[in-house]
Write a protein that holds these residues in place. Structure first.
Motif, PDB file in Angstrom:
ATOM      1  N   ARG A 156      36.344  85.430  49.828  1.00 29.79           N
ATOM      2  CA  ARG A 156      35.126  84.678  50.117  1.00 29.79           C
ATOM      3  C   ARG A 156      34.650  84.987  51.532  1.00 29.79           C
ATOM      4  O   ARG A 156      35.438  85.083  52.464  1.00 29.79           O
ATOM      5  N   ALA A 157      33.343  85.138  51.700  1.00 27.09           N
ATOM      6  CA  ALA A 157      32.760  85.409  53.007  1.00 27.09           C
ATOM      7  C   ALA A 157      32.369  84.134  53.742  1.00 27.09           C
ATOM      8  O   ALA A 157      31.976  84.187  54.903  1.00 27.09           O
ATOM      9  N   ASP A 158      32.496  82.970  53.082  1.00 29.92           N
ATOM     10  CA  ASP A 158      32.064  81.721  53.702  1.00 29.92           C
ATOM     11  C   ASP A 158      33.231  80.906  54.241  1.00 29.92           C
ATOM     12  O   ASP A 158      33.064  79.747  54.614  1.00 29.92           O
ATOM     13  N   GLY A 159      34.436  81.503  54.275  1.00 29.36           N
ATOM     14  CA  GLY A 159      35.577  80.782  54.831  1.00 29.36           C
ATOM     15  C   GLY A 159      35.980  79.575  54.022  1.00 29.36           C
ATOM     16  O   GLY A 159      36.360  78.545  54.558  1.00 29.36           O
ATOM     17  N   GLN A 160      35.942  79.669  52.700  1.00 32.70           N
ATOM     18  CA  GLN A 160      36.248  78.527  51.848  1.00 32.70           C
ATOM     19  C   GLN A 160      37.389  78.812  50.886  1.00 32.70           C
ATOM     20  O   GLN A 160      37.426  78.310  49.776  1.00 32.70           O
ATOM     21  N   GLY A 161      38.333  79.644  51.295  1.00 32.48           N
ATOM     22  CA  GLY A 161      39.507  79.862  50.483  1.00 32.48           C
ATOM     23  C   GLY A 161      39.369  81.033  49.534  1.00 32.48           C
ATOM     24  O   GLY A 161      38.271  81.468  49.192  1.00 32.48           O
ATOM     25  N   ALA A 162      40.504  81.572  49.109  1.00 27.89           N
ATOM     26  CA  ALA A 162      40.541  82.712  48.192  1.00 27.89           C
ATOM     27  C   ALA A 162      40.702  82.220  46.769  1.00 27.89           C
ATOM     28  O   ALA A 162      41.618  81.473  46.460  1.00 27.89           O
ATOM     29  N   ASP A 163      39.783  82.613  45.885  1.00 29.52           N
ATOM     30  CA  ASP A 163      39.901  82.243  44.475  1.00 29.52           C
ATOM     31  C   ASP A 163      39.035  83.171  43.649  1.00 29.52           C
ATOM     32  O   ASP A 163      38.205  83.906  44.173  1.00 29.52           O
ATOM     33  N   ASN A 164      39.219  83.131  42.339  1.00 29.06           N
ATOM     34  CA  ASN A 164      38.531  84.072  41.469  1.00 29.06           C
ATOM     35  C   ASN A 164      37.081  83.704  41.188  1.00 29.06           C
ATOM     36  O   ASN A 164      36.354  84.481  40.584  1.00 29.06           O
ATOM     37  N   THR A 165      36.609  82.531  41.614  1.00 24.96           N
ATOM     38  CA  THR A 165      35.248  82.119  41.287  1.00 24.96           C
ATOM     39  C   THR A 165      34.206  82.850  42.124  1.00 24.96           C
ATOM     40  O   THR A 165      33.025  82.741  41.844  1.00 24.96           O
ATOM     41  N   ILE A 166      34.615  83.599  43.143  1.00 29.05           N
ATOM     42  CA  ILE A 166      33.623  84.269  43.981  1.00 29.05           C
ATOM     43  C   ILE A 166      32.896  85.368  43.224  1.00 29.05           C
ATOM     44  O   ILE A 166      31.872  85.857  43.677  1.00 29.05           O
ATOM     45  N   PHE A 167      33.383  85.767  42.062  1.00 29.70           N
ATOM     46  CA  PHE A 167      32.785  86.882  41.354  1.00 29.70           C
ATOM     47  C   PHE A 167      31.891  86.441  40.201  1.00 29.70           C
ATOM     48  O   PHE A 167      31.460  87.260  39.413  1.00 29.70           O
ATOM     49  N   LEU A 168      31.654  85.146  40.101  1.00 33.91           N
ATOM     50  CA  LEU A 168      30.772  84.669  39.049  1.00 33.91           C
ATOM     51  C   LEU A 168      29.345  85.084  39.357  1.00 33.91           C
ATOM     52  O   LEU A 168      28.924  85.145  40.501  1.00 33.91           O
ATOM     53  N   GLY A 169      28.589  85.368  38.321  1.00 40.56           N
ATOM     54  CA  GLY A 169      27.205  85.776  38.525  1.00 40.56           C
ATOM     55  C   GLY A 169      27.136  87.075  39.302  1.00 40.56           C
ATOM     56  O   GLY A 169      27.774  88.061  38.971  1.00 40.56           O
ATOM     57  N   ASN A 170      26.337  87.091  40.384  1.00 43.38           N
ATOM     58  CA  ASN A 170      26.177  88.288  41.193  1.00 43.38           C
ATOM     59  C   ASN A 170      27.190  88.353  42.323  1.00 43.38           C
ATOM     60  O   ASN A 170      27.096  89.207  43.205  1.00 43.38           O
ATOM     61  N   GLY A 171      28.146  87.439  42.364  1.00 45.49           N
ATOM     62  CA  GLY A 171      29.192  87.512  43.369  1.00 45.49           C
ATOM     63  C   GLY A 171      28.711  87.199  44.769  1.00 45.49           C
ATOM     64  O   GLY A 171      29.116  87.848  45.729  1.00 45.49           O
ATOM     65  N   SER A 172      27.826  86.208  44.927  1.00 44.03           N
ATOM     66  CA  SER A 172      27.402  85.820  46.263  1.00 44.03           C
ATOM     67  C   SER A 172      28.575  85.199  47.011  1.00 44.03           C
ATOM     68  O   SER A 172      29.550  84.756  46.423  1.00 44.03           O
ATOM     69  N   ASN A 173      28.470  85.192  48.344  1.00 43.61           N
ATOM     70  CA  ASN A 173      29.535  84.666  49.200  1.00 43.61           C
ATOM     71  C   ASN A 173      30.825  85.483  49.081  1.00 43.61           C
ATOM     72  O   ASN A 173      31.908  84.969  49.306  1.00 43.61           O
ATOM     73  N   SER A 174      30.719  86.756  48.731  1.00 43.78           N
ATOM     74  CA  SER A 174      31.913  87.582  48.614  1.00 43.78           C
ATOM     75  C   SER A 174      31.936  88.645  49.708  1.00 43.78           C
ATOM     76  O   SER A 174      30.903  89.048  50.241  1.00 43.78           O
ATOM     77  N   ALA A 175      33.142  89.075  50.041  1.00 44.85           N
ATOM     78  CA  ALA A 175      33.341  90.109  51.048  1.00 44.85           C
ATOM     79  C   ALA A 175      34.348  91.119  50.516  1.00 44.85           C
ATOM     80  O   ALA A 175      35.307  90.756  49.836  1.00 44.85           O
ATOM     81  N   ASP A 176      34.127  92.390  50.832  1.00 43.33           N
ATOM     82  CA  ASP A 176      35.074  93.437  50.479  1.00 43.33           C
ATOM     83  C   ASP A 176      36.126  93.546  51.574  1.00 43.33           C
ATOM     84  O   ASP A 176      35.793  93.637  52.761  1.00 43.33           O
ATOM     85  N   VAL A 177      37.387  93.545  51.180  1.00 44.25           N
ATOM     86  CA  VAL A 177      38.506  93.560  52.128  1.00 44.25           C
ATOM     87  C   VAL A 177      39.329  94.822  51.910  1.00 44.25           C
ATOM     88  O   VAL A 177      39.697  95.145  50.779  1.00 44.25           O
ATOM     89  N   TYR A 178      39.607  95.526  53.021  1.00 51.12           N
ATOM     90  CA  TYR A 178      40.421  96.731  52.976  1.00 51.12           C
ATOM     91  C   TYR A 178      41.529  96.618  54.024  1.00 51.12           C
ATOM     92  O   TYR A 178      41.283  96.212  55.159  1.00 51.12           O
ATOM     93  N   SER A 179      42.744  97.005  53.620  1.00 42.98           N
ATOM     94  CA  SER A 179      43.875  96.920  54.536  1.00 42.98           C
ATOM     95  C   SER A 179      44.842  98.063  54.254  1.00 42.98           C
ATOM     96  O   SER A 179      45.053  98.435  53.094  1.00 42.98           O
ATOM     97  N   ILE A 180      45.416  98.625  55.328  1.00 39.91           N
ATOM     98  CA  ILE A 180      46.403  99.681  55.180  1.00 39.91           C
ATOM     99  C   ILE A 180      47.411  99.583  56.314  1.00 39.91           C
ATOM    100  O   ILE A 180      47.064  99.192  57.436  1.00 39.91           O
ATOM    101  N   TYR A 181      48.661  99.860  56.020  1.00 38.09           N
ATOM    102  CA  TYR A 181      49.676  99.900  57.062  1.00 38.09           C
ATOM    103  C   TYR A 181      50.685 100.991  56.723  1.00 38.09           C
ATOM    104  O   TYR A 181      50.851 101.378  55.562  1.00 38.09           O
ATOM    105  N   ALA A 182      51.370 101.503  57.747  1.00 41.75           N
ATOM    106  CA  ALA A 182      52.411 102.506  57.543  1.00 41.75           C
ATOM    107  C   ALA A 182      53.274 102.571  58.789  1.00 41.75           C
ATOM    108  O   ALA A 182      52.821 102.248  59.896  1.00 41.75           O
ATOM    109  N   GLY A 183      54.523 103.000  58.595  1.00 36.61           N
ATOM    110  CA  GLY A 183      55.406 103.172  59.734  1.00 36.61           C
ATOM    111  C   GLY A 183      56.844 103.379  59.318  1.00 36.61           C
ATOM    112  O   GLY A 183      57.229 103.084  58.182  1.00 36.61           O
TER     113      GLY A 183
END
Length: 576
Positions: free
Chosen positions: A161-188
C-alpha cells in the motif's frame, strides 16, 4: 554418585557446545530489527544440526525429495478473471491475464535455492478496468564456495500500500489505487567455521530497496500522510570469535559490527557500530545462563523538506517530501554508551530451544526471546520476540535474509502476487512487518512473530501470525516534527492448507486477516480479510487447468467498505 557425575558433566558440556555451535555469526543480531532472521529470531535460534544432515526435503506432493534435486519449471499461463463488489452497487469487472514465469527449487550438496518469478499482462474487458502489467518474484539462495564459506542472496518484487495503511491483498481490487511497486535485493558472503578450537564467524551484506508510486495516495479527509519511502542502499558487516566450554567451565564470544544505510528521501542516513563480549554458563544438562556487555553508537540524521510560503512542507507528484539540500543535517536519533543483556536458555534436545533475555539498549529496557520446537521431521514451530531500530529498507533486506533457502513459493490465486507468508521444509517466514508501511522514516520497532509449518501424508499446513509496534523517529526541530513519536500498530494472520488429490490434482485453501492502526494525525484504522480456494488438475504432460475463488473484505473510516468476490479459470503449460 561417582558413576553418574561424569555422565552429567558430559551432558552439560555437550549441551553448551550445542548452544555455541550456531553462534559464530550471532553478531549480526545486533542489527536485527523485527524482520530479521538473525540472532534472537526464532529461525536462528534453532539448533544448527536440526535441519542439516540426514533429513531429506519433501515437495508439495509429500514425496521424498533428493538432496540433489534440481527442479526448474518455466511456464506460460492464460486466465479469465471476474470480480464483483458485493457492496457499493455491485460493480463487476472482467479481464484476461497472460503470464509467463518460472518456478525453481535447487537442493544439492553445495547449493540451495527457492525462487519464483512471474510477468503478468492484464487486458481489461468490462467494468472500466484498463490494461496493466506487473512483475513479481521472490528468491532466496545459498551457495557454498568452500568449507564454512557461503554466498547468500535474496530478491523480492511485489506490491504494497502507498498510503501507509498496512500490507494486504485488497490493494489490487479494481485498478489497484493506493498501491506501490516494491523491489528489494541483497547479497553477501558469510563465514562460520571452527578453527583451532575457536568458533570464528564473519559476514557482509549489501542491500538495495526501491518503491515506485504512480499516483499520490488517497487518504481520508484531514489525515496527515507519512513520507513515502523512495530508495536506499544499506551495508552490514560483522565478525565474531568464541570458544565452547571445555578448557573453561563456560563459553565465551567477542564480536563487533558496523551498519550504514543511505536513503534518497530527505537525504537520510543511519550509521551504527558496536563491540561486545558474551558468556554462556551451563548450570545443568539442559539449562544455561547467558550474559553480554558492550558498547554501541547509533546515529540517524536527515535534512529538512522544502516548505512553501505558508511553512507547509512541499510534496512532489508522488506525494513524497521534496528535500531541501541546502538545509543542515538534524539528528532524529543519537545514542552511544554501554549496552548489556542477560537471560537464560533451555535446550532439552536438538529439537527444542527456548531463549529469553532482558537488557539495556537505545537508552531503554529491551526484551527479546525465541522458541523453536520440531516434534517431527515435517513439523516446526518458531516464535520470535524482537526489539530494534529499523527502517523500511533495512527491514526488507533483513526480512529476505531471514527466510529459509528451501520453501514452496505460493501466490495469491487471483492476482498472482507473492503471498506475505511462505512455508516449507525448513520452516517459514512472513514479510508483513517489512511491507506493512512504506514510510520514509526510521523507527523503533517492538514485535512478536510466530510460524507453524507441518506436513502429514497428502496434507500440508502453514500458519503465520504477529504483532508489530513502530514509533517513528523524526528530528524534534524538523519541519515535519509532528510525525516524531507517531506510533503505528499492525496485527496480521495468514493461514494455508493444501492437499494432494491423487497423482494429478491439488486443492489449496488460504485466508488472511490484517488490522493496521495508523498513528498519524487524522488517520484511521484499517482492517482487511479474505479467503480463497484453488483446485488444480493436470490433464496432459505439462498442461494444468485451475479454478479459483476468493472473497476479500476491506474496511476503513472515510472510505466505502468493500466485499469483493472473485473467480478465475486458467490454463498453464509447464516446460519440463
Amino acid at each position: 554418585m561417582r558413576t553418574t557425575l561424569p555422565h552429567a558433566r558430559r551432558g552439560v558440556m555437550a549441551f553448551a557446545a550445542l548452544l555455541l555451535a550456531g553462534t559464530a555469526t550471532s553478531a549480526q543480531a545486533q542489527f536485527s530489527g523485527p524482520e530479521s532472521g538473525g540472532g534472537d529470531s526464532a529461525s536462528a535460534s534453532a539448533p544448527a544440526s536440526a535441519d542439516s544432515g540426514g533429513d531429506a526435503k519433501r515437495d508439495k506432493r509429500g514425496e521424498r525429495r533428493s538432496k540433489r534435486a534440481v527442479e526448474v519449471s518455466p511456464y506460460l499461463e492464460v486466465g479469465q478473471v471476474l470480480t464483483a463488489d458485493l457492496k457499493n452497487n455491485g460493480d463487476v469487472l472482467t479481464y484476461t491475464t497472460l503470464a509467463a514465469g518460472v518456478d525453481a527449487v535447487v537442493a544439492t550438496r553445495r547449493a540451495e535455492l527457492a525462487a519464483t518469478v512471474r510477468y503478468e499482462y492484464r487486458i481489461g474487458e468490462a467494468g472500466g478496468i484498463g490494461n496493466s502489467d506487473s512483475i513479481s518474484g521472490l528468491l532466496r539462495g545459498r551457495y557454498e564456495l568452500a568449507r564454512g564459506l557461503n554466498v547468500e542472496a535474496g530478491a523480492l518484487a511485489t506490491r504494497s500500500r502507498a498510503d501507509g495503511q498496512g500490507a494486504d491483498n485488497t490493494i489490487f481490487l479494481g485498478n489497484g489505487s493506493n498501491s506501490a511497486d516494491v523491489y528489494s535485493i541483497y547479497a553477501g558472503p558469510t563465514f562460520a567455521r571452527r578453527i583451532g578450537g575457536l568458533d570464528v564467524g564473519a559476514g557482509y551484506r549489501f542491500g538495495y530497496n526501491k518503491v515506485e508510486v504512480d499516483t499520490p495516495a488517497v487518504l481520508p479527509p484531514g489525515a496527515t500522510s507519512q513520507d513515502i519511502f523512495d530508495s536506499s542502499t544499506n551495508h552490514v558487516a560483522w565478525g565474531s570469535v568464541g570458544q565452547r566450554p571445555g578448557d573453561l567451565p563456560f563459553g565465551w564470544q567477542v564480536s563487533g559490527g558496523y551498519e550504514r544505510e543511505d536513503a534518497s528521501q530527505l537525504d537520510q542516513r543511519f550509521e551504527g557500530k558496536f563491540a561486545r563480549a558474551d558468556v554462556t554458563v551451563p548450570i545443568g544438562p539442559t539449562v544455561a545462563l547467558l550474559g553480554g556487555v558492550g558498547y554501541e553508537d547509533i546515529e540517524i540524521s536527515e535534512r529538512d523538506p522544502v516548505v512553501d510560503a505558508n511553512g507547509v512542507p512541499v510534496r512532489d507528484a508522488n506525494g513524497r517530501f521534496v528535500t531541501d539540500k541546502s538545509s543542515p543535517r538534524q539528528l532524529s536519533f543519537d545514542t552511544d554508551g554501554l549496552i548489556w543483556d542477560a537471560g537464560v536458555m533451555w535446550q532439552p534436545s536438538r529439537r527444542t530451544s527456548l531463549t529469553a533475555k532482558v537488557g539495556r539498549r537505545y537508552g531503554d529496557t529491551i526484551y527479546t526471546g525465541s522458541f523453536y520446537y520440531r516434534p517431527g521431521h515435517a513439523t516446526q514451530i518458531q516464535i520470535g520476540v524482537y526489539d530494534g531500530i529499523s527502517s523500511f529498507g533495512r527491514g526488507l533486506s533483513a526480512g529476505l535474509a531471514g527466510l529459509p533457502t528451501q520453501f514452496d513459493p505460493t501466490r495469491n490465486p487471483i492476482d498472482g502476487d507473492i503471498n506475505s507468508c511462505q512455508f516449507g521444509a525448513q520452516g517459514g517466514g512472513c514479510l508483513n512487518n517489512a511491507l506493512s508501511n512504506a514510510t520514509g522514516a526510521q523507527f523503533r520497532s517492538r514485535s512478536i512473530q510466530g510460524i507453524f509449518t507441518s506436513r502429514a501424508g497428502p496434507w500440508s499446513y502453514g500458519l503465520g501470525a504477529g504483532y508489530d509496534r513502530r514509533r517513528l523517529l523524526v528530528p524534534a526541530l524538523s519541519q515535519i516534527a509532528d510525525l516524531n513519536g507517531v506510533t503505528d500498530e499492525n496485527y496480521y494472520l495468514f493461514a494455508s492448507i493444501g492437499r494432494q488429490l491423487g497423482r494429478d490434482a491439488d486443492l489449496s485453501l488460504s485466508g488472511f486477516y490484517n488490522y493496521f492502526d495508523n498513528g498519524s494525525p487524522g488517520a484511521t484504522d484499517v482492517q482487511s480479510y479474505g479467503a480463497s480456494a484453488v483446485y488444480s488438475q493436470r490433464f496432459w504432460r505439462g498442461l494444468t487447468g485451475s479454478a479459483a475463488a476468493s472473497l476479500t473484505g476491506f474496511d476503513q473510516d472515510g472510505f466505502n467498505s468493500q466485499l469483493v468476490a472473485s473467480a478465475l479459470f486458467g490454463l498453464r503449460y509447464n516446460f519440463r
